[in-house]
Design an enzyme around this catalytic site. Structure first.
Site, PDB file in Angstrom:
ATOM      1  N   PRO A  91     132.177 112.804  85.778  1.00 19.19           N
ATOM      2  CA  PRO A  91     132.621 114.200  85.841  1.00 19.19           C
ATOM      3  C   PRO A  91     133.259 114.682  84.536  1.00 19.19           C
ATOM      4  O   PRO A  91     133.437 115.878  84.340  1.00 19.19           O
ATOM      5  CB  PRO A  91     133.631 114.215  86.993  1.00 19.19           C
ATOM      6  CG  PRO A  91     133.973 112.804  87.266  1.00 19.19           C
ATOM      7  CD  PRO A  91     132.884 111.938  86.717  1.00 19.19           C
ATOM      8  N   GLU A 118     137.357 104.715  91.271  1.00 15.59           N
ATOM      9  CA  GLU A 118     138.120 105.557  90.328  1.00 15.59           C
ATOM     10  C   GLU A 118     137.332 105.844  89.050  1.00 15.59           C
ATOM     11  O   GLU A 118     137.780 106.590  88.200  1.00 15.59           O
ATOM     12  CB  GLU A 118     139.448 104.887  89.962  1.00 15.59           C
ATOM     13  CG  GLU A 118     140.475 104.895  91.072  1.00 15.59           C
ATOM     14  CD  GLU A 118     140.740 106.306  91.600  1.00 15.59           C
ATOM     15  OE1 GLU A 118     140.981 107.216  90.796  1.00 15.59           O
ATOM     16  OE2 GLU A 118     140.692 106.475  92.833  1.00 15.59           O
ATOM     17  N   ARG A 156     110.274 116.578  86.890  1.00 17.87           N
ATOM     18  CA  ARG A 156     109.398 117.738  87.099  1.00 17.87           C
ATOM     19  C   ARG A 156     108.993 118.415  85.783  1.00 17.87           C
ATOM     20  O   ARG A 156     108.083 119.212  85.753  1.00 17.87           O
ATOM     21  CB  ARG A 156     109.995 118.723  88.110  1.00 17.87           C
ATOM     22  CG  ARG A 156     111.268 119.390  87.704  1.00 17.87           C
ATOM     23  CD  ARG A 156     111.958 119.988  88.907  1.00 17.87           C
ATOM     24  NE  ARG A 156     111.117 120.946  89.620  1.00 17.87           N
ATOM     25  CZ  ARG A 156     110.846 122.163  89.204  1.00 17.87           C
ATOM     26  NH1 ARG A 156     111.335 122.581  88.048  1.00 17.87           N
ATOM     27  NH2 ARG A 156     110.109 122.967  89.932  1.00 17.87           N
ATOM     28  N   ASP A 171     110.326 129.192  86.029  1.00 14.16           N
ATOM     29  CA  ASP A 171     111.497 128.796  86.810  1.00 14.16           C
ATOM     30  C   ASP A 171     112.770 129.386  86.217  1.00 14.16           C
ATOM     31  O   ASP A 171     112.828 129.673  85.017  1.00 14.16           O
ATOM     32  CB  ASP A 171     111.651 127.270  86.793  1.00 14.16           C
ATOM     33  CG  ASP A 171     110.825 126.596  87.873  1.00 14.16           C
ATOM     34  OD1 ASP A 171     110.295 127.313  88.737  1.00 14.16           O
ATOM     35  OD2 ASP A 171     110.721 125.365  87.835  1.00 14.16           O
TER      36      ASP A 171
END
Ligand SMILES: C[S@@+](CC[C@H](N)C(=O)[O-])C[C@H]1O[C@@H](n2cnc3c(N)ncnc32)[C@H](O)[C@@H]1O
Length: 254
Positions: A91, A118, A156, A171
């Site tokens: 993150p 963690e 993709r 897209d």
């Protein structure tokens, strides 16, 4: 392209990587994906991949040794010309966007490292990963879902992965704008009609309508993207039309 995934939860990948476009791309030999149990690279009887944090605190931290040994046995960088990226899902990494997917799709080999608990010992980020990637500003339980997000978005884009009828060029994000709205049969559903132009068979008008709706949607929903978009002369005309429509509907309401 070859993708190796390192995880302590290999069982969660099966259905996602076996289905739809990714599954087809694997069958067609466009991509080879191997999901490895990180425990294979542990040396102790309990196959330990985590330990308590130095300095104290709750939870467990994933140990560096299994990641280093696994990556060192899988990497292709020594082979001449092999373009490789070792990606730590994290993150605290750079945000994953369509442009990141496009960059990764140019590589020959991706090794994706999934953390848990963690997180992962910092030395993996500093000395093993070539890149740390976050799928968004929220914290998930593990790196498995982020790894699947990265794999899906990258695969993709590989040549041949999408059928001719599924092209990725229009897209959302491909040109810095959100895609236009999509409709299918029935032409009328519960009284809601499909825009007339889409039934007209006039390809030029349909193209123009789609571009206009793409501009309208991006400007409304994602002003941050809209500000960065490169607009053509036609785009400016379409935006004027949108503004006129809005002025019109404003005066009707008044
Ligand atoms: C619970 S998270 C650890 C969060 C960490 N303590 C922190 O505050 O940054 C466990 C693992 O999930 C994965 N993960 C969680 N959220 C993620 C995200 N937004 N993007 C990428 N990976 C994520 C990473 O591999 C991470 O090591």
């Amino acid at each position: 392209m070859k993708i190796d995934v390192l995880t302590t939860f290999p069982e969660v990948f099966g259905p996602v990587l076996g289905a739809s476009i990714v599954g087809r791309a694997r069958e067609a030999g466009i991509v080879t994906i191997e999901v490895h149990d990180l425990r294979k690279w542990t040396g102790d009887r309990h196959r330990t991949t985590d330990d308590s944090p130095f300095g104290g605190g709750p939870g467990m931290v994933m140990k560096p040794e299994p990641f280093f040994e696994a990556v060192e046995s899988l990497r292709c960088a020594a082979e001449a010309g092999c373009r490789e990226e070792v990606v730590l899902l994290c993150p605290q990494g750079e945000r994953f966007e369509q442009g990141t997917a496009r960059g990764l799709a140019q590589k020959d080999h991706l090794i994706l490292l999934c953390g848990h608990y963690e997180g992962v010992d910092e030395r993996v980020r500093e000395h093993l990963a070539t890149r740390a990637i976050s799928v968004g500003d929220y914290v998930l339980t593990g790196g498995e879902i982020p790894a699947m997000v990265v794999i899906d978005a990258v695969v993709r884009l590989l040549p041949g992965a999408l059928g001719a009828e599924e092209g990725a060029e229009a897209d959302s994000f491909a040109e810095g704008l959100l895609e236009h709205p999509q409709h299918t049969r029935p032409a009328e559903f519960r009284g809601w009609k499909v825009p007339e132009v889409l039934l007209s068979g006039n390809h030029e008008q349909i193209r123009r309508w789609r571009r206009k709706e793409s501009l309208r949607r991006t400007k409304t929903v994602r002003p941050d993207l809209f500000e960065k978009a490169e607009l053509t002369e036609e785009d400016r005309e379409l935006l004027e039309e949108i503004e006129e429509e809005q002025r019109g509907s404003g005066s009707e309401a008044a």
